[in-house]
Design a protein around this motif. Structure first.
Motif, short mmCIF file in Angstrom:
data_model
loop_
_atom_site.label_atom_id
_atom_site.label_comp_id
_atom_site.label_asym_id
_atom_site.label_seq_id
_atom_site.Cartn_x
_atom_site.Cartn_y
_atom_site.Cartn_z
N PRO A 15 127.91 40.30 16.05
CA PRO A 15 127.00 39.22 15.67
C PRO A 15 127.69 38.10 14.90
CG PRO A 15 126.53 41.25 14.44
CD PRO A 15 127.47 41.60 15.54
N TRP A 16 128.77 38.39 14.17
CA TRP A 16 129.39 37.35 13.33
C TRP A 16 130.36 36.46 14.12
CZ3 TRP A 16 129.68 42.64 12.20
CH2 TRP A 16 130.81 43.29 12.69
N GLY A 17 130.69 36.80 15.37
CA GLY A 17 131.47 35.90 16.21
C GLY A 17 132.97 35.99 16.00
N PRO A 18 133.75 35.41 16.93
CA PRO A 18 135.19 35.57 16.92
C PRO A 18 135.92 34.85 15.79
CG PRO A 18 134.50 34.22 18.78
CD PRO A 18 133.26 34.74 18.15
N ILE A 19 135.40 33.71 15.34
CA ILE A 19 136.14 32.98 14.30
C ILE A 19 136.09 33.73 12.98
CG2 ILE A 19 136.16 30.90 12.87
CD1 ILE A 19 135.72 29.25 15.21
N LEU A 20 134.88 34.10 12.57
CA LEU A 20 134.76 34.86 11.31
C LEU A 20 135.45 36.21 11.45
CD1 LEU A 20 131.12 34.07 10.12
CD2 LEU A 20 133.28 33.14 9.30
N GLY A 21 135.29 36.84 12.62
CA GLY A 21 135.94 38.14 12.84
C GLY A 21 137.45 38.03 12.72
N GLY A 22 138.02 36.98 13.33
CA GLY A 22 139.47 36.79 13.28
C GLY A 22 139.95 36.52 11.87
N LEU A 23 139.22 35.64 11.16
CA LEU A 23 139.64 35.29 9.81
C LEU A 23 139.55 36.50 8.88
CD1 LEU A 23 138.06 31.76 9.23
CD2 LEU A 23 140.48 32.35 9.40
N ALA A 24 138.44 37.23 8.97
CA ALA A 24 138.27 38.40 8.10
C ALA A 24 139.34 39.44 8.39
CB ALA A 24 136.88 38.99 8.30
N ALA A 25 139.62 39.66 9.69
CA ALA A 25 140.64 40.64 10.05
C ALA A 25 142.02 40.20 9.55
CB ALA A 25 140.66 40.85 11.56
#
Lengths: 258, 151
Positions: free
Chosen positions: B79-89
């Motif tokens: 649900p949070w999408g690829p940009i937030l997912g990438g940054l958080a990871a």
């Protein structure tokens, strides 16, 4: 000019500083795995690194590697299988592994060459003027290099005077950013429209961006550290030669012999 | 008189030396000693005494980039999408990489090198009336510490 040394440690050219330095073979292999060509760029093999990155983008795009990776990480293995182009994927796999292998092997050899070069201790250049450029060994702040490359990949390389690689990376960042619509998505994120942000993104081009940003940050950081070491080494060579005939004795007269 | 100044490798150091020479201190009355911050390390890459901080940062970048690709990929179905997912990871990956090195260093009881050690010592022999000028030049060009001995 003295006769050229057999194993110089660094040269200054229009394009910046090219130097041998101690490499971590595992880091070089890892960056080759992240993006084929990045390992060679770390080894200061700029031309072949650039050509490898070009072939990575082209063959990855033709073989749909990035899409297959996204499907695989999401557990959708059937879709991953169907999206891959076997015509390109096998060759991609082979050149991918060879790029890792070759950069790892080269880093081991460069470490030996660096060892020999540092024992030869030939004079390191510090400043050269060209008709179109000035290049010099300079001290810089590693954190600034990190910040530049993080804000816009390629600008950290500009900070390190490696302008050819800098503009190559800046150009490609624009290509990735525009084809993936990353900045539009970022704008939607900042104004709180999460679902719209996810809709505009193009997965294939977006997936190049973390690797390129990471590689650019690491390369600029490492280059800054190595240039700082080169600066210290060059200055040490210079000062040792210049003050060789010092007559300063801290203990003189009768005290000197005791 | 003996004046001793400690410097970092810098352009300021060369400026200080050049100005000293132009201010009437003959070159042979200057002694310049390059200092090592650690004993000569053996050549193989795996030297443990190297800067722990930068090793941690390097491992941090490596892990951050690897996890960012995975985070961005899985973000396409989250649900949070690829940009937030990438940054958080990426942030998580940097923490993991840096943390691994830090824990490893604690186990081996390694200490990071103190920052900002002096790297070059400049020793000047001069007449008594010259010493204030020598001190002033050293401070002007960013000496880290300066000392004066009546010897």
């Amino acid at each position: 000019m003295k006769s050229p040394s057999r194993r110089p440690m660094a040269v200054l050219s229009t394009f910046g500083v090219t130097q041998l330095h101690r490499q971590n073979p595992y880091m070089v292999a890892w960056w080759s795995a992240v993006f084929p060509g990045f390992g060679h760029l770390l080894l200061n093999q700029y031309l072949r690194g650039t050509l490898l990155t070009l072939s990575e983008v082209i063959i990855n795009t033709l073989a749909h590697i990035n899409e297959a990776m996204i499907y695989s990480f999401c557990g959708q293995f059937e879709q991953a299988k169907s999206v891959l182009e076997p015509r390109w994927a096998f060759g991609y796999l082979l050149t991918y592994l060879i790029a890792i292998w070759d950069s790892y092997r080269s880093s081991l050899n460069q470490n030996k060459l660096f060892h020999l070069a540092s024992m030869e201790n030939e004079p390191i250049p510090s400043l050269r003027l060209f008709s179109a450029e000035i290049q010099y060994v300079e001290q810089r702040r590693p954190l600034t290099a990190i910040a530049f490359s993080f804000l816009f990949p390629g600008t950290g390389q500009l900070y390190n005077h490696r302008f050819g690689l800098a503009f190559y990376a800046i150009f490609w960042w624009w290509v990735y950013a525009s084809l993936s619509h990353a900045y539009e998505a970022l704008m939607y994120l900042l104004i709180g429209q999460l679902s719209k942000a996810n809709q505009v993104l193009h997965p294939h081009w977006l997936l190049f961006m973390p690797s390129v940003m990471g590689g650019s940050v690491y390369h600029s950081y490492l280059t800054t550290l190595e240039h700082n070491k080169l600066f210290a080494l060059e200055q040490r060579q210079h000062l040792t030669g210049r003050y060789r005939s010092s007559e300063v004795r801290l203990l003189d007269g009768a005290g000197a012999g005791s | 008189m003996i004046v001793i100044g400690a410097f970092r490798h810098s352009l300021d150091l060369e400026q200080a030396l050049s100005v000293l020479e132009r201010s009437g201190i003959p070159r042979k009355q200057l002694l310049v000693v390059a200092m090592d911050g650690e004993p000569d390390v053996p050549m193989p890459y795996s030297s443990r005494t190297k800067d722990l901080h930068s090793q941690g940062v390097e491992l941090g970048f490596a892990c951050a980039t690897g996890l960012a690709v995975i985070g961005a990929s899985t973000g396409f179905i989250a649900p949070w999408g690829p940009i937030l997912g990438g940054l958080a990871a990426a942030i998580l990956g940097f923490g993991i990489g840096f943390g691994i090195r830090w824990i490893h260093a604690r186990r081996l009881r390694l200490r990071p090198m103190p920052k900002n050690l002096p790297e070059v010592t400049v020793i000047v022999r001069c007449a008594e009336h010259q010493s204030p000028r020598v001190l002033e030049i050293m401070w002007t060009y960013n000496a880290m510490t300066v000392g004066l001995a009546d010897a």
